[in-house]
Scaffold this motif. Structure first.
Motif, PDB file in Angstrom:
ATOM      1  N   LYS A 241      36.805  40.195  -0.164  1.00  0.00           N
ATOM      2  CA  LYS A 241      35.651  39.517  -0.744  1.00  0.00           C
ATOM      3  C   LYS A 241      35.010  38.542   0.230  1.00  0.00           C
ATOM      4  CE  LYS A 241      34.252  36.824  -4.796  1.00  0.00           C
ATOM      5  NZ  LYS A 241      34.694  36.179  -6.041  1.00  0.00           N
ATOM      6  N   GLU A 242      35.849  37.691   0.897  1.00  0.00           N
ATOM      7  CA  GLU A 242      35.318  36.613   1.731  1.00  0.00           C
ATOM      8  C   GLU A 242      35.361  36.947   3.222  1.00  0.00           C
ATOM      9  OE1 GLU A 242      33.895  34.116   0.408  1.00  0.00           O
ATOM     10  OE2 GLU A 242      34.536  34.396  -1.681  1.00  0.00           O
ATOM     11  N   GLY A 243      36.272  37.882   3.634  1.00  0.00           N
ATOM     12  CA  GLY A 243      36.468  38.162   5.051  1.00  0.00           C
ATOM     13  C   GLY A 243      37.497  37.196   5.662  1.00  0.00           C
ATOM     14  N   ARG A 244      38.048  37.555   6.856  1.00  0.00           N
ATOM     15  CA  ARG A 244      39.027  36.710   7.544  1.00  0.00           C
ATOM     16  C   ARG A 244      38.268  35.681   8.395  1.00  0.00           C
ATOM     17  NH1 ARG A 244      44.245  38.037   8.415  1.00  0.00           N
ATOM     18  NH2 ARG A 244      43.780  40.244   8.070  1.00  0.00           N
ATOM     19  N   PRO A 245      38.657  34.383   8.323  1.00  0.00           N
ATOM     20  CA  PRO A 245      37.954  33.361   9.115  1.00  0.00           C
ATOM     21  C   PRO A 245      38.002  33.690  10.595  1.00  0.00           C
ATOM     22  CG  PRO A 245      39.363  32.339   7.480  1.00  0.00           C
ATOM     23  CD  PRO A 245      39.717  33.797   7.488  1.00  0.00           C
ATOM     24  N   GLY A 246      36.853  33.607  11.246  1.00  0.00           N
ATOM     25  CA  GLY A 246      36.766  33.880  12.671  1.00  0.00           C
ATOM     26  C   GLY A 246      36.635  35.340  13.004  1.00  0.00           C
ATOM     27  N   HIS A 247      36.671  36.239  12.042  1.00  0.00           N
ATOM     28  CA  HIS A 247      36.536  37.678  12.268  1.00  0.00           C
ATOM     29  C   HIS A 247      35.290  38.172  11.526  1.00  0.00           C
ATOM     30  CE1 HIS A 247      40.593  38.271  14.090  1.00  0.00           C
ATOM     31  NE2 HIS A 247      40.864  37.179  13.385  1.00  0.00           N
ATOM     32  N   TYR A 248      34.601  39.098  12.194  1.00  0.00           N
ATOM     33  CA  TYR A 248      33.306  39.522  11.648  1.00  0.00           C
ATOM     34  C   TYR A 248      33.226  41.035  11.483  1.00  0.00           C
ATOM     35  CZ  TYR A 248      32.240  34.760  12.970  1.00  0.00           C
ATOM     36  OH  TYR A 248      32.283  33.397  13.099  1.00  0.00           O
ATOM     37  N   GLY A 249      34.415  41.680  11.353  1.00  0.00           N
ATOM     38  CA  GLY A 249      34.402  43.137  11.201  1.00  0.00           C
ATOM     39  C   GLY A 249      33.781  43.593   9.896  1.00  0.00           C
ATOM     40  N   LEU A 250      34.322  43.107   8.771  1.00  0.00           N
ATOM     41  CA  LEU A 250      33.789  43.520   7.461  1.00  0.00           C
ATOM     42  C   LEU A 250      32.354  43.062   7.244  1.00  0.00           C
ATOM     43  CD1 LEU A 250      36.898  43.000   5.139  1.00  0.00           C
ATOM     44  CD2 LEU A 250      35.925  45.151   5.936  1.00  0.00           C
ATOM     45  N   PRO A 251      32.025  41.759   7.500  1.00  0.00           N
ATOM     46  CA  PRO A 251      30.610  41.373   7.356  1.00  0.00           C
ATOM     47  C   PRO A 251      29.692  42.193   8.242  1.00  0.00           C
ATOM     48  CG  PRO A 251      31.985  39.436   7.468  1.00  0.00           C
ATOM     49  CD  PRO A 251      32.879  40.605   7.820  1.00  0.00           C
ATOM     50  N   GLY A 252      30.138  42.515   9.433  1.00  0.00           N
ATOM     51  CA  GLY A 252      29.287  43.313  10.323  1.00  0.00           C
ATOM     52  C   GLY A 252      29.028  44.695   9.763  1.00  0.00           C
ATOM     53  N   MET A 253      30.066  45.325   9.198  1.00  0.00           N
ATOM     54  CA  MET A 253      29.853  46.643   8.601  1.00  0.00           C
ATOM     55  C   MET A 253      28.851  46.567   7.461  1.00  0.00           C
ATOM     56  SD  MET A 253      33.500  48.664   8.623  1.00  0.00           S
ATOM     57  CE  MET A 253      34.456  47.402   7.823  1.00  0.00           C
ATOM     58  N   ARG A 254      28.944  45.551   6.621  1.00  0.00           N
ATOM     59  CA  ARG A 254      28.009  45.409   5.501  1.00  0.00           C
ATOM     60  C   ARG A 254      26.575  45.195   6.007  1.00  0.00           C
ATOM     61  NH1 ARG A 254      32.504  42.319   3.033  1.00  0.00           N
ATOM     62  NH2 ARG A 254      33.308  43.561   1.270  1.00  0.00           N
ATOM     63  N   GLU A 255      26.441  44.354   7.053  1.00  0.00           N
ATOM     64  CA  GLU A 255      25.092  44.095   7.573  1.00  0.00           C
ATOM     65  C   GLU A 255      24.485  45.364   8.152  1.00  0.00           C
ATOM     66  OE1 GLU A 255      25.708  40.983  10.342  1.00  0.00           O
ATOM     67  OE2 GLU A 255      26.066  39.435   8.799  1.00  0.00           O
ATOM     68  N   ARG A 256      25.279  46.150   8.928  1.00  0.00           N
ATOM     69  CA  ARG A 256      24.758  47.377   9.522  1.00  0.00           C
ATOM     70  C   ARG A 256      24.350  48.375   8.411  1.00  0.00           C
ATOM     71  NH1 ARG A 256      25.746  47.752  14.973  1.00  0.00           N
ATOM     72  NH2 ARG A 256      27.256  46.266  15.842  1.00  0.00           N
ATOM     73  N   ALA A 257      25.192  48.493   7.368  1.00  0.00           N
ATOM     74  CA  ALA A 257      24.848  49.399   6.267  1.00  0.00           C
ATOM     75  C   ALA A 257      23.557  48.990   5.580  1.00  0.00           C
ATOM     76  CB  ALA A 257      25.992  49.446   5.263  1.00  0.00           C
ATOM     77  N   LYS A 258      23.378  47.694   5.367  1.00  0.00           N
ATOM     78  CA  LYS A 258      22.171  47.206   4.701  1.00  0.00           C
ATOM     79  C   LYS A 258      20.936  47.480   5.540  1.00  0.00           C
ATOM     80  CE  LYS A 258      20.236  43.094   2.503  1.00  0.00           C
ATOM     81  NZ  LYS A 258      20.456  41.662   2.194  1.00  0.00           N
ATOM     82  N   GLN A 259      21.067  47.343   6.891  1.00  0.00           N
ATOM     83  CA  GLN A 259      19.930  47.541   7.763  1.00  0.00           C
ATOM     84  C   GLN A 259      19.416  48.973   7.723  1.00  0.00           C
ATOM     85  OE1 GLN A 259      21.317  46.155  11.559  1.00  0.00           O
ATOM     86  NE2 GLN A 259      21.059  43.979  11.045  1.00  0.00           N
ATOM     87  N   ILE A 260      20.297  49.931   7.495  1.00  0.00           N
ATOM     88  CA  ILE A 260      19.835  51.332   7.488  1.00  0.00           C
ATOM     89  C   ILE A 260      19.682  51.883   6.069  1.00  0.00           C
ATOM     90  CG2 ILE A 260      20.856  51.804   9.739  1.00  0.00           C
ATOM     91  CD1 ILE A 260      23.169  53.166   8.287  1.00  0.00           C
ATOM     92  N   GLY A 261      19.809  51.029   5.063  1.00  0.00           N
ATOM     93  CA  GLY A 261      19.597  51.465   3.681  1.00  0.00           C
ATOM     94  C   GLY A 261      20.719  52.281   3.110  1.00  0.00           C
ATOM     95  N   ALA A 262      21.938  52.069   3.596  1.00  0.00           N
ATOM     96  CA  ALA A 262      23.089  52.812   3.100  1.00  0.00           C
ATOM     97  C   ALA A 262      23.849  51.983   2.078  1.00  0.00           C
ATOM     98  CB  ALA A 262      24.010  53.206   4.247  1.00  0.00           C
ATOM     99  N   LYS A 263      24.504  52.671   1.138  1.00  0.00           N
ATOM    100  CA  LYS A 263      25.359  52.001   0.171  1.00  0.00           C
ATOM    101  C   LYS A 263      26.797  52.046   0.692  1.00  0.00           C
ATOM    102  CE  LYS A 263      26.837  52.096  -4.644  1.00  0.00           C
ATOM    103  NZ  LYS A 263      26.699  52.764  -5.938  1.00  0.00           N
ATOM    104  N   LEU A 264      27.366  50.855   0.899  1.00  0.00           N
ATOM    105  CA  LEU A 264      28.723  50.726   1.443  1.00  0.00           C
ATOM    106  C   LEU A 264      29.657  50.293   0.325  1.00  0.00           C
ATOM    107  CD1 LEU A 264      30.724  50.636   3.851  1.00  0.00           C
ATOM    108  CD2 LEU A 264      30.059  48.229   4.151  1.00  0.00           C
ATOM    109  N   THR A 265      30.710  51.053   0.119  1.00  0.00           N
ATOM    110  CA  THR A 265      31.717  50.722  -0.882  1.00  0.00           C
ATOM    111  C   THR A 265      33.071  50.646  -0.185  1.00  0.00           C
ATOM    112  OG1 THR A 265      30.483  51.910  -2.570  1.00  0.00           O
ATOM    113  CG2 THR A 265      32.778  51.391  -3.058  1.00  0.00           C
TER     114      THR A 265
END
Length: 994
Positions: free
Chosen positions: A926-950
């Motif tokens: 839900k929140e991600g690991r402090p100092g790590h940006y793997g999960l938030p980055g995946m969500r941002e990339r999916a949003k940029q191309i109009g994909a639904k990420l689950t």
């Protein structure tokens, strides 16, 4: 013309033979008033109900209200316009005799008969075998022609019959012909003459005993054993010169004369009805009885109709014009006593005796009547009260206090007199009591008075109240107690003790101190009631301001039990013989009585009306219904089987008719236009229906009708027509418009997608440019700076002697080289695609194989559907999301198996990465690991191309990462209207995940 024809059933009813001709309803349509043109020679009725009238100026069709000139269809014509005889045969054919021959009309076809061409037709009959016989006039020889099976055979060419066959009749199977040479029995067997040529028989009819009545030399004779004998008409002298006969359905004999009007012979008596009595003319030229029992008479002055009144009337004093009835009394011996301004009349078995002042009456002006328990008839006159006993009038001690409006006798033997000034009580001991009207709460005198046989005392009806008077005590009831408003014109005590009051506001009932009032809200035709009476069948009759009303006792009892109950009534009005008046019609009583034979007599103005509940003129025949004409935009159209009306028809008129001729003004209609009207429409007596702006479609117009007695023809008549559509009202045009509208919407949708795709591509190009700029800056600044720093550090390394510091510096340099290499890789990623080709599966397989080193999880890649090229930017983002997910799976999931699935579909692209590792904690997911940006980055990339990420993780059962992207975006680079979801649950290595 479309019509519903009832079976031709002949005469279904006839006039009441007990009535005089003056008691029938009589209506005339005269030439003078413009109803007809010329003398009427003949009358007939066809099965469709129309009356056909032959005149010297043509053939007319009459519906009981209006007559129209009849013309045959185009290219067909009658032998001659001068119509002499009409006959309707049993098969419904109308035979038309003219001065130029014979034609028949059936099913829209007119058939002439050449064998009779040019002959003047004097008579037409049909025998029991269906042969039509025509008697003609011609010089030198009149012919008798038999028409059967479409052909005619004529007799008399040798002059046997003389110049004319004036009359024909079938009697007991014999065809008789009255000719210029005498009376002939023509069929069956050889012709035989019974009367000599000098007889010149002009008319014939069947006699009372089956014999033959024949007009011989202007007089009626009866043929007995082949010889004529004078036929005595009761009360009628010879010399009437009869011309036409009719025997009605009840045996009455109607005789039309040449100059003395009409003669009606029935039940041993005969009556004349001439022009002075209202007949349209004195020369009666045709007599006909229609299928409803109505008698039609054609004269030289017009057309007359005689029919039964449901409630006939009689004159109070026959032969007197001044004998206005004021009261009527039914005596116990069955006689009827009538009080008039011209004396007292007594009717006994049809005999009338009249008593006047010379017979002992104090005055000829008779007021109220009453019969006491001893059978004496009490009579109030303008000069005192007397009673009639043993054939003479005896004076009484009743004082004269104005008009006596009513007389009653109480159960103690006393008499009560309702006078102008007071209520007078004559006690059994002949004592006189007078109670002035102010004692009852007003100065007006009551209109009604009746004794109460159960309680004793008397009931009185005033203008606005009724009162019960006994032993000096008065109990009043008013509108506040529930009594109907207005004048209490009549009172009646029922067998159960209920008091019925006829008031100006309805029929009120008083029982046990409680009053309920029957009004128009319960079904009465109107509220003003003049009197009420119960007949021997327990039906209740009311005289109201709109006519006489009959109510079934069961229905009235239902109202007594439930005052909100709506009753069914039968109304008899002017057309039924009832004189309608706003008031009671007489200030004296009784105004209505029930005679010993069950008939009801009541006063109605100058006459008496008689209701015989056992014999009410009731028309049981449903009327034939026809649709006569259809007019669209003021243009009449032929009544074809299915009439197409032009497009944009605005005004439509449909004319229809019910052919009940008894009282056409009482016929009622209901109509329904199927395809337009949701239900039947009550048209009352209206015979036209109008429609406006009907939309184009097929329609069926239906009409049903009732006769004057309310008998409905439920089948009615129907007519099919359609309104043609304009081109823009057609189905194909509407479909084309709908298709064009959908195409326009689709075009707008595609244009909007194009706009969105262009905007999306602009944003993608901006991102590519930004990535290229960042890569260039990193290469030209940061990497070059690091490279320069590395050179300086290499110089330092070369200057250092061997030792621990040198070893550490060399390790640092190796790490720095790795960092620079990694930086160069990042710059390369920013400047170029993830792969050298557009094969995402190949790229992910390389990543998976690289990460799946010995000792780590196994890797498997599955592809469903044929591989398709992806948009380069979308492909790179998907690659980076997948690469990050695979790295996390191999590095952190501690999984045994990692699986990647690619699904290429027309409308959907899906990427799934699954493992069977330890999963991701919910707080990190839900929140991600402090100092790590793997999960938030995946969500941002999916949003940029109009994909639904689950991302789904079961905590110990593995992790699944799924991307869903519409095909139009994945393969074409456009943004979606809606993103299709991927699978919600899968099985991985035998376990349920997601």
């Amino acid at each position: 013309m479309m019509s519903t024809l009832l079976a031709w059933c002949g005469i279904a009813s006839a006039l009441n033979p007990s009535l005089d001709i003056s008691q029938y309803a009589h209506t005339s349509w005269t030439i003078r008033e413009g109803y007809f043109k010329g003398r009427i020679h003949t009358i007939a009725q066809t099965p469709d109900g129309y009356l056909w009238i032959g005149t010297e100026f043509g053939l007319l069709r009459f519906d009981g209200i209006r007559s129209t000139s009849w013309q045959p269809p185009l290219h067909q014509q009658l032998p001659d316009e001068r119509i002499t005889r009409l006959l309707t045969s049993r098969d419904g054919t109308l035979w038309i005799g003219t001065q130029g021959g014979v034609a028949s009309w059936k099913d829209g076809k007119l058939t002439p008969y050449p064998a009779l061409a040019g002959l003047d037709v004097l008579s037409l009959i049909e025998d029991r075998e269906g042969t039509v016989w025509a008697g003609t006039y011609a010089r030198p020889a009149g012919l008798l022609c038999a028409i059967r099976a479409g052909s005619a055979q004529c007799f008399g060419q040798d002059g046997t019959l003389g110049v004319a066959v004036a009359s024909l009749i079938e009697n007991d199977g014999y065809v008789w012909a009255g000719t210029a040479t005498g009376l002939w029995r023509w069929r069956p067997g050889p012709p035989k003459r019974y009367l000599p040529e000098s007889a010149n028989p002009q008319a014939m009819i069947r006699g009372d005993q089956g014999d033959l009545l024949v007009v011989v030399q202007g007089e009626v004779d009866r043929l007995v054993n082949g010889r004529p004998e004078p036929y005595a008409v009761p009360g009628v002298t010879r010399g009437l010169n009869p011309k036409h006969f009719l025997r009605d359905g009840n045996g009455g004999l109607w005789i039309g004369t040449a100059n003395h009007g009409l003669l009606f012979v029935h039940q041993g008596r005969a009556e004349r009805f001439e022009q002075s009595d209202g007949l349209s003319g004195n020369a009666a030229t045709a007599i006909y009885e229609d299928r409803e029992g109505t008698i039609w008479v054609g004269t030289d002055g017009g057309l007359d109709r005689f029919r039964d009144f449901a409630i006939p009337s009689i004159s109070a004093t026959p032969g007197s014009s001044t004998g206005t009835a004021g009261s009527v009394l039914a005596a116990a011996d069955g006689s009827i006593w009538i009080g008039t301004f011209n004396g007292l009349s007594k009717w006994t078995n049809g005999q009338v005796a009249t008593y006047t002042q010379k017979d002992g009456l104090p005055d000829d002006a008779v007021e109220s009547l009453f019969q006491d328990d001893h059978g004496r008839i009490w009579v109030s006159t303008g000069r005192g009260v007397v009673h009639f006993e043993n054939g003479r009038f005896a004076a009484t001690s009743v004082p004269r206090g104005g008009y006596v409006h009513a007389i009653a006798q109480d159960n103690l033997g006393g008499f009560w007199f309702n006078q102008d000034q007071s209520l007078v009580h004559l006690t059994p001991g002949n004592a006189i009591e007078e109670i002035p009207w102010p004692r009852f709460g007003g100065n007006e005198d009551p209109w009604s008075l009746i004794a109460d046989p159960m309680r004793g005392g008397v009931w009185l009806g005033f203008v606005d109240r009724m009162a019960y008077f006994k032993d000096g005590r008065i109990q009043s009831y008013t509108k506040a107690d529930g009594l109907g408003g207005g004048q209490v014109a009549d009172l009646r005590v029922d067998a159960d003790g209920a008091v019925w009051a006829a008031t100006g506001g309805g029929l009120s009932r008083l029982k046990d101190g409680h009053i309920t009032t029957l009004t128009s809200s319960n079904g009465l035709p109107c509220d003003t009631v003049h009197w009420s009476l119960e007949d021997d069948n327990h039906s209740v009759w009311l005289h109201t301001a709109c006519g006489v009303v009959r109510i079934a006792r069961a229905d009235l009892d239902a109202w007594v039990g439930n005052p909100k109950h709506s009753i069914q009534t039968t109304l008899f009005d002017n057309s039924d013989g009832v004189r309608i008046s706003a008031g009671p019609g007489s200030a004296y009583s009784p105004r209505v009585v029930k005679a010993k034979d069950g008939r009801i007599w009541f006063v109605a103005g100058a006459e008496l009306n008689i209701i015989d509940p056992r014999y009410l003129a009731f028309n049981k025949i449903p009327p034939p219904v026809s649709i006569e004409q259809i007019i669209a935009d003021r243009k009449p159209y032929d009544m074809s089987s299915h009439l197409p009306l032009p497009a944009l028809t605005r005004d439509l008129e449909i004319d229809y008719n019910a052919l009940s001729l008894v009282a056409p003004e009482k016929n009622r209609y209901r109509v329904k236009l199927e395809g337009h009207d949701p239900d039947w429409i009550d048209m009352g007596n209206e015979r036209k229906k109008f429609y406006n702006d009907l939309p184009p479609r097929n329609y069926r117009f239906r009409v049903m009708a009732s006769n004057n007695s309310g008998v409905w023809n439920e089948a009615g008549a129907s007519f099919d027509f359609s309104v043609d559509p304009k081109y823009y009202q057609t189905t194909w045009f509407k479909a084309l418009c709908a298709f064009a509208g959908l195409a326009l919407l689709w075009g707008l949708y595609r244009y909007r997608l194009h706009q969105i795709a262009r905007e999306f591509n602009v944003r993608l190009e901006e991102r590519v440019g930004e990535r290229t700029r960042i890569a260039r800056d990193l290469h030209d600044t940061l990497l070059q700076s690091f490279q320069g720093l590395m050179l300086h550090l290499q110089v330092v390394d070369d200057l250092l002697p061997q030792g621990k510091a040198k070893v550490e510096l060399e390790r640092t340099l190796e790490r720095a080289d790795a960092a620079i290499a990694e930086g160069r890789t990042a710059v390369y990623d920013l400047r170029s695609s993830a792969t050298t080709t557009n094969d995402l599966a190949h790229a992910l397989r390389e990543v998976g194989n690289e990460l799946a080193t010995p000792g780590t999880a196994t890797f498997r890649l599955m592809v469903e559907g044929p591989s398709r090229d992806l948009h380069p930017i979308i492909r790179d983002e998907l690659y980076r999301i997948a690469r990050e997910a695979l790295r996390n799976a191999f590095s952190h999931a501690q999984a045994d198996h990692v699986e990647t699935e690619l699904i290429y579909a027309d409308r959907l692209f899906q990427l799934r990465i699954r493992d069977d590792g330890q999963g991701i904690a919910s707080e990190i997911l839900k929140e991600g690991r402090p100092g790590h940006y793997g999960l938030p980055g995946m969500r941002e990339r999916a949003k940029q191309i109009g994909a639904k990420l689950t991302i789904w993780s079961g905590g110990g059962t593995g992790t699944e990462i799924a991307l869903s992207l519409e095909g139009s975006i994945a393969y074409g680079g456009t943004l979606p209207g809606s993103t299709l979801p991927g699978r919600s649950r899968l099985r991985l290595f035998g376990k349920k995940v997601g």
